[in-house]
Design a protein around this motif. Structure first.
Motif, PDB file in Angstrom:
ATOM      1  N   SER A   1       0.859  -1.175   0.000  1.00  0.00           N
ATOM      2  CA  SER A   1       0.000   0.000   0.000  1.00  0.00           C
ATOM      3  C   SER A   1       0.899   1.230   0.000  1.00  0.00           C
ATOM      4  O   SER A   1       2.103   1.133  -0.223  1.00  0.00           O
ATOM      5  N   SER A   2       0.320   2.362   0.298  1.00  0.00           N
ATOM      6  CA  SER A   2       1.135   3.579   0.399  1.00  0.00           C
ATOM      7  C   SER A   2       2.187   3.426   1.498  1.00  0.00           C
ATOM      8  O   SER A   2       3.295   3.932   1.378  1.00  0.00           O
ATOM      9  N   ARG A   3       1.870   2.687   2.545  1.00  0.00           N
ATOM     10  CA  ARG A   3       2.858   2.468   3.623  1.00  0.00           C
ATOM     11  C   ARG A   3       4.029   1.619   3.144  1.00  0.00           C
ATOM     12  O   ARG A   3       5.177   1.899   3.455  1.00  0.00           O
ATOM     13  N   GLY A   4       3.721   0.566   2.405  1.00  0.00           N
ATOM     14  CA  GLY A   4       4.796  -0.271   1.874  1.00  0.00           C
ATOM     15  C   GLY A   4       5.664   0.491   0.893  1.00  0.00           C
ATOM     16  O   GLY A   4       6.886   0.333   0.874  1.00  0.00           O
ATOM     17  N   THR A   5       5.044   1.318   0.090  1.00  0.00           N
ATOM     18  CA  THR A   5       5.792   2.144  -0.860  1.00  0.00           C
ATOM     19  C   THR A   5       6.678   3.134  -0.118  1.00  0.00           C
ATOM     20  O   THR A   5       7.839   3.323  -0.469  1.00  0.00           O
ATOM     21  N   ALA A   6       6.121   3.757   0.928  1.00  0.00           N
ATOM     22  CA  ALA A   6       6.904   4.703   1.736  1.00  0.00           C
ATOM     23  C   ALA A   6       8.074   3.998   2.416  1.00  0.00           C
ATOM     24  O   ALA A   6       9.183   4.544   2.493  1.00  0.00           O
ATOM     25  N   ALA A   7       7.847   2.785   2.891  1.00  0.00           N
ATOM     26  CA  ALA A   7       8.927   2.031   3.545  1.00  0.00           C
ATOM     27  C   ALA A   7      10.053   1.721   2.558  1.00  0.00           C
ATOM     28  O   ALA A   7      11.234   1.858   2.883  1.00  0.00           O
ATOM     29  N   MET A   8       9.672   1.306   1.343  1.00  0.00           N
ATOM     30  CA  MET A   8      10.700   1.026   0.334  1.00  0.00           C
ATOM     31  C   MET A   8      11.435   2.303  -0.054  1.00  0.00           C
ATOM     32  O   MET A   8      12.662   2.304  -0.180  1.00  0.00           O
ATOM     33  N   ALA A   9      10.694   3.390  -0.240  1.00  0.00           N
ATOM     34  CA  ALA A   9      11.334   4.667  -0.593  1.00  0.00           C
ATOM     35  C   ALA A   9      12.303   5.107   0.503  1.00  0.00           C
ATOM     36  O   ALA A   9      13.407   5.563   0.212  1.00  0.00           O
ATOM     37  N   LYS A  10      11.904   4.930   1.751  1.00  0.00           N
ATOM     38  CA  LYS A  10      12.785   5.311   2.872  1.00  0.00           C
ATOM     39  C   LYS A  10      14.036   4.438   2.905  1.00  0.00           C
ATOM     40  O   LYS A  10      15.144   4.929   3.118  1.00  0.00           O
ATOM     41  N   LEU A  11      13.864   3.144   2.675  1.00  0.00           N
ATOM     42  CA  LEU A  11      15.002   2.220   2.652  1.00  0.00           C
ATOM     43  C   LEU A  11      16.012   2.642   1.585  1.00  0.00           C
ATOM     44  O   LEU A  11      17.217   2.726   1.841  1.00  0.00           O
ATOM     45  N   ILE A  12      15.509   2.942   0.399  1.00  0.00           N
ATOM     46  CA  ILE A  12      16.387   3.348  -0.707  1.00  0.00           C
ATOM     47  C   ILE A  12      16.981   4.734  -0.450  1.00  0.00           C
ATOM     48  O   ILE A  12      18.168   4.965  -0.691  1.00  0.00           O
ATOM     49  N   ALA A  13      16.171   5.656   0.068  1.00  0.00           N
ATOM     50  CA  ALA A  13      16.656   7.010   0.364  1.00  0.00           C
ATOM     51  C   ALA A  13      17.781   6.977   1.392  1.00  0.00           C
ATOM     52  O   ALA A  13      18.788   7.684   1.247  1.00  0.00           O
ATOM     53  N   ASN A  14      17.628   6.154   2.408  1.00  0.00           N
ATOM     54  CA  ASN A  14      18.677   6.038   3.423  1.00  0.00           C
ATOM     55  C   ASN A  14      19.955   5.447   2.839  1.00  0.00           C
ATOM     56  O   ASN A  14      21.056   5.876   3.180  1.00  0.00           O
ATOM     57  N   ALA A  15      19.811   4.469   1.949  1.00  0.00           N
ATOM     58  CA  ALA A  15      20.989   3.853   1.331  1.00  0.00           C
ATOM     59  C   ALA A  15      21.705   4.825   0.394  1.00  0.00           C
ATOM     60  O   ALA A  15      22.933   4.811   0.302  1.00  0.00           O
ATOM     61  N   LEU A  16      20.938   5.678  -0.292  1.00  0.00           N
ATOM     62  CA  LEU A  16      21.523   6.625  -1.255  1.00  0.00           C
ATOM     63  C   LEU A  16      21.847   7.983  -0.642  1.00  0.00           C
ATOM     64  O   LEU A  16      22.562   8.775  -1.236  1.00  0.00           O
ATOM     65  N   ASN A  17      21.230   8.262   0.505  1.00  0.00           N
ATOM     66  CA  ASN A  17      21.354   9.571   1.161  1.00  0.00           C
ATOM     67  C   ASN A  17      20.860  10.698   0.241  1.00  0.00           C
ATOM     68  O   ASN A  17      21.523  11.706   0.040  1.00  0.00           O
ATOM     69  N   GLU A  18      19.668  10.455  -0.329  1.00  0.00           N
ATOM     70  CA  GLU A  18      19.042  11.452  -1.198  1.00  0.00           C
ATOM     71  C   GLU A  18      17.530  11.219  -1.189  1.00  0.00           C
ATOM     72  O   GLU A  18      17.079  10.133  -0.827  1.00  0.00           O
ATOM     73  N   PRO A  19      16.739  12.215  -1.583  1.00  0.00           N
ATOM     74  CA  PRO A  19      15.290  12.009  -1.622  1.00  0.00           C
ATOM     75  C   PRO A  19      14.896  11.005  -2.714  1.00  0.00           C
ATOM     76  O   PRO A  19      15.539  10.926  -3.756  1.00  0.00           O
ATOM     77  N   VAL A  20      13.841  10.258  -2.419  1.00  0.00           N
ATOM     78  CA  VAL A  20      13.360   9.222  -3.329  1.00  0.00           C
ATOM     79  C   VAL A  20      11.843   9.341  -3.428  1.00  0.00           C
ATOM     80  O   VAL A  20      11.159   9.534  -2.426  1.00  0.00           O
TER      81      VAL A  20
END
Length: 194
Positions: free
Chosen positions: A27-46
């Motif tokens: 859902s939107s929560r799962g999408t937000a969780a994935m975006a946060k995971l990737i954003a933290n790994a890249l250190n940039e907004p996703v």
């Protein structure tokens, strides 16, 4: 003018250069969780495109990869899907992301949008994009900057839905999830370079 249209305008203005599409059941929560995971790994907004409606999608779209996504992916033709249409509209609106990252169904949705652009003579729109897929090996049209698929050796679901191993890098002993709280998750760190 909502905060959501503001986020979309940042993607179209190329102020956000990575877009994620999570798998079925996200859902939107799962999408937000994935975006946060990737954003933290890249250190940039996703940015994230929601691909499903949580448990409802799992029950009613869970077999989509096998029965719909596979056949269209193998043929390189387009089928209507809300998430694919959103990614397509972002490209048409001026977005030129460095990365599009899909997980499972989100990977099918991404490739589906790329095939639509390619089939309409618009491959130039994604020529700067690196496509990274987790939990699925699949066909993509020519013209992408780079392509990588990561698939766990213990990922039965991903292996069932895989259409080609051409771009697959196997991740030993890992399953389908990207969630670091799961013992067999596929780590994203070190797998996101362009």
């Amino acid at each position: 003018y909502s905060r959501y249209s503001s986020a979309e305008s940042k993607v179209k203005a190329n102020q956000v250069r990575t877009i994620v599409l999570a798998g079925v059941g996200s859902s939107s929560r799962g999408t937000a969780a994935m975006a946060k995971l990737i954003a933290n790994a890249l250190n940039e907004p996703v940015a994230g495109i929601v691909t499903g409606w949580g448990d409802y999608s799992t029950a009613f779209e869970g077999s989509q990869g096998f029965f719909i996504g596979q056949s269209y992916n193998k043929s390189g033709s387009y089928y209507y899907d809300t998430a694919s249409s959103k990614l397509d509209s972002l490209y048409r609106g001026g977005a030129r992301p460095y990365r599009v990252i899909g997980h499972s169904k989100g990977s099918f949705d991404s490739a589906n949008a790329f095939f639509k652009l390619k089939n309409e003579g618009r491959a130039y729109m994604y020529s700067q994009t690196t496509f990274i897929s987790f939990g699925l090996g699949l066909y993509v049209p020519s013209g992408l900057n780079n392509v990588r698929n990561y698939l766990g050796t213990s990922d039965a679901l991903g292996q069932t839905n895989t259409t080609t191993e051409r771009y697959v890098s196997w991740v030993s002993g890992k399953g389908h999830s990207l969630n670091p709280a799961m013992s067999m998750h596929v780590p994203v760190a070190g797998r996101l370079s362009r």
